[in-house]
Design an enzyme around this catalytic site. Structure first.
Site, short mmCIF file in Angstrom:
data_model
loop_
_atom_site.label_atom_id
_atom_site.label_comp_id
_atom_site.label_asym_id
_atom_site.label_seq_id
_atom_site.Cartn_x
_atom_site.Cartn_y
_atom_site.Cartn_z
N ASP A 12 -27.64 11.62 -39.56
CA ASP A 12 -27.95 10.98 -38.28
C ASP A 12 -28.83 11.94 -37.47
OD1 ASP A 12 -27.60 9.20 -35.99
OD2 ASP A 12 -26.22 10.73 -35.22
N ASP A 50 -29.70 11.65 -33.29
CA ASP A 50 -29.23 11.95 -31.94
C ASP A 50 -27.75 12.32 -31.94
OD1 ASP A 50 -31.76 11.20 -31.30
OD2 ASP A 50 -31.22 9.40 -30.18
#
Length: 263
Positions: free
Chosen positions: A13, A15
């Site tokens: 991932d 953010d």
């Protein structure tokens, strides 16, 4: 435990994970990024960000040749640079927004389609140029919910009736085609990737990362800021690590745990 000298793939991932939730920097992860390149270990981004955001970021990270998963799994870019919308190639962003528009008579919410670049910048901390890239969407919509909790439950049901799904990111809710998601997209990508089978390590911090973290061999749950916990369905807890740190510090901590343990 995985080993740097065996075939590996890292799925991450962005953010709140590889990128700091507030500053979007990745300084603490730099040493590991260099190590992965030295060992020819692919780094696959699996993010709610758009392809328009991910492609320039890949260049800055030095991984332009890698496949990626965008918009929470609604879009996959393959190794040969083809962009595939999952699971239904006929559902475009405009069509999705039209379906959402029909629900606005009963529910109060605002989508990125309705915001300006400066408005998105003020909500996210991105620059206006970066916000423009975040609004170049292909297959999913970001929404800000402005109604009650009770209405939200009914909204969720209404989305299902429209063939749409809802997932929670680090900041916003994301609407996408039913049957898409980070886990489904990762499994599709692995099934369509040529070459030898690789041991997978996934890293994520939000509820929308759970399907991806369930689909990998080893999972790093990075300490996040969401009020909703990351709940995994897998039972092999010895292959799951929860970090003490947020963001890229937690990202580094997770790889330290799995890849520098005594073999």
């Amino acid at each position: 435990m995985p080993d740097l000298h065996q075939p590996l793939m890292i799925i991450t991932d962005l953010d709140g994970s590889l990128l700091d939730h507030h500053t979007y920097r990745w300084d603490a992860a730099t040493e590991w990024l260099t190590t992965l390149k030295q060992h020819d270990i692919p780094l696959v981004i699996c993010s709610s960000k758009t392809a328009a955001e991910i492609i320039p970021l890949q260049k800055r990270l030095g991984i332009s040749a890698s496949p990626f998963i965008a918009e929470n799994g609604a879009v996959v870019q393959t190794l040969d640079q083809q962009q595939i919308r999952l699971p239904d190639n006929t559902l475009t962003y405009d069509t999705l927004c039209q379906r959402l528009a029909t629900l606005k008579t009963d529910y109060r919410f605002t989508g990125f389609h309705d915001f300006s670049d400066p408005e998105v910048a003020s909500m996210t901390g991105l620059s206006e140029a970066e916000s423009a890239l975040s609004r170049q969407r292909d297959a999913s919509e970001v929404i800000v919910w402005r109604d009650s909790d009770e209405a939200f439950d009914r909204f969720h049901d209404a989305l299902r009736a429209e063939g749409l799904a809802l997932t929670q990111g680090g900041r916003f809710w994301h609407v996408m085609p039913a049957g898409s998601g980070k886990g489904e997209a990762l499994r599709w990508l692995l099934d369509h990737s040529p070459g030898e089978t690789r041991t997978t390590i996934g890293l994520g911090d939000g509820p929308n990362d759970a399907p991806m973290l369930d689909a990998v061999d080893f999972a790093v749950v990075i300490r996040g800021y969401s009020k909703t916990p990351v709940t995994l369905s897998r039972t092999d807890q010895q292959q799951v690590y929860h970090t003490a740190h947020h963001g890229p510090e937690g990202w580094r901590e997770g790889l330290d745990y799995f890849l520098t343990q005594p073999q």
